[in-house]
Scaffold this active site. Structure first.
Site, PDB file in Angstrom:
ATOM      1  N   GLU A 304       9.855  -8.174 -51.337  1.00  0.00           N
ATOM      2  CA  GLU A 304       9.831  -9.206 -52.379  1.00  0.00           C
ATOM      3  C   GLU A 304       9.509 -10.597 -51.845  1.00  0.00           C
ATOM      4  O   GLU A 304       9.528 -11.569 -52.589  1.00  0.00           O
ATOM      5  CB  GLU A 304      11.167  -9.278 -53.147  1.00  0.00           C
ATOM      6  CG  GLU A 304      11.600  -8.004 -53.825  1.00  0.00           C
ATOM      7  CD  GLU A 304      12.935  -8.135 -54.551  1.00  0.00           C
ATOM      8  OE1 GLU A 304      13.486  -9.262 -54.623  1.00  0.00           O
ATOM      9  OE2 GLU A 304      13.439  -7.118 -55.060  1.00  0.00           O
ATOM     10  N   GLY A 305       9.263 -10.737 -50.551  1.00  0.00           N
ATOM     11  CA  GLY A 305       9.123 -12.053 -49.953  1.00  0.00           C
ATOM     12  C   GLY A 305      10.453 -12.669 -49.568  1.00  0.00           C
ATOM     13  O   GLY A 305      10.527 -13.852 -49.215  1.00  0.00           O
TER      14      GLY A 305
END
Length: 336
Positions: A304-305
């Site tokens: 998801e970063g």
């Protein structure tokens, strides 16, 4: 920019801004005048100079930090490589939009602007054990979408991904680029058991054999074995270089997605730092292959970063010291 051919993209990947050496040297020189022993802030000093080099200014800024999460679906999930069903990708995109995911909270805490780019989530890529994951047009469309997602006025960018099955695609890309047995690169991803690990390795081995003709070309590797969200991350990382935006890389999937840029140009990832090292099995080896030293290791493996976004806080701290500390002369402090 909308890329129309592999050749056009390849040219863009080798026509790279070298960074601003003057700005980097000025930033390092400033560090040596601040009220501290030289080098005592360790990598924080290096980060300040890195920001200066890739923003092209001796006094960098972080007014606009961009976090972009790309989502895509993978045909290789048909091989039983994930502990979660494929529809979770679509469901998590809705969760991002509702503000309920980890990356929403981390972006808010980092003072970053978050956006989510779904890439035909309803249409999985081809199962790379049976066919090419993406043909040239499909791959280039995803790369172009990633390129367009980077703002011209961003000061720092982080890219994340969501795609059930994408640790398998990332491991396949890593194996194709850097060699080694598939088992070296596969990890538990969403939490597969030992049998799932064997299925992942077997799928990658089959994919490498099927697409043997592509293995000498980083772009064709990314198309044959990758996913739309990985292609978009590659495009976004390239765009950041062209737009003078330094990049914090996230975990295993994000790093594998950007890795073809290094295969196309030895300095292709010079504007990127590794935000963290993931707990996913292949990430440490992949960072070593790319010559990247992570900023921290917290045992994260969410994607998801999330790791890159958390690292924004470290970069902000480095910048605060760089711009806010007094020099010895300003503070009236004697130097040794």
């Amino acid at each position: 920019m909308s890329f129309k051919s592999f050749d056009e993209l390849r040219a863009a990947c080798t026509n790279l801004w070298p960074g601003d050496e003057v700005a980097a040297k000025a930033a390092l020189a400033r560090q040596d005048t601040l009220t501290k022993p030289q080098g005592s802030l360790g990598r924080l000093e290096e980060i300040a100079a890195w920001l200066a080099r890739w923003q092209g200014r001796a006094m960098p800024k972080l007014d606009k930090v961009q976090v972009v999460v790309f989502a895509g679906s993978h045909g290789v999930t048909a091989q039983g490589v994930s502990a979660f069903p494929a529809e979770v990708t679509h469901q998590m995109v809705a969760n991002f939009a509702a503000g309920g995911a980890a990356i929403n909270q981390l972006a808010r805490a980092a003072g970053a602007e978050l956006s989510v780019v779904p890439l035909e989530v309803e249409r999985p890529t081809g199962d790379f054990t049976q066919e090419t994951a993406m043909d040239e047009a499909d791959f280039l469309k995803a790369v172009s979408a990633g390129y367009a997602a980077v703002a011209e006025d961003a000061d720092l960018a982080c890219f994340g991904e969501m795609g059930i099955g994408n640790t398998t695609t990332a491991a396949a890309i890593a194996a194709a680029l850097f060699g080694g047995e598939p088992a070296k690169w596969v990890g538990r991803g969403t939490g597969v058991d030992d049998a799932g690990l064997k299925r992942k390795a077997a799928a990658i081995e089959k994919g490498l054999a099927l697409h043997k003709a592509a293995l000498g070309d980083p772009l064709r590797i990314a198309a044959a074995l990758g996913g739309r969200e990985l292609a978009a991350i590659m495009g976004a990382t390239l765009a950041a270089r062209h737009k003078k935006v330094p990049v914090l890389l996230d975990g295993f999937v994000c790093t594998a997605a950007a890795a073809p840029l290094l295969g196309l140009d030895p300095a292709g990832l010079a504007h990127a730092l590794a935000g963290h090292v993931s707990a996913e099995a292949g990430h440490r080896g992949l960072l070593a292959a790319l010559g990247l030293a992570p900023l921290f290791d917290l045992g994260m493996r969410l994607g998801e970063g999330s790791g890159a976004c958390l690292a924004v806080n470290v970069v902000r701290s480095a910048l605060a010291c760089h711009t806010g500390m007094a020099s010895f002369a300003e503070a009236g402090v004697s130097q040794g």
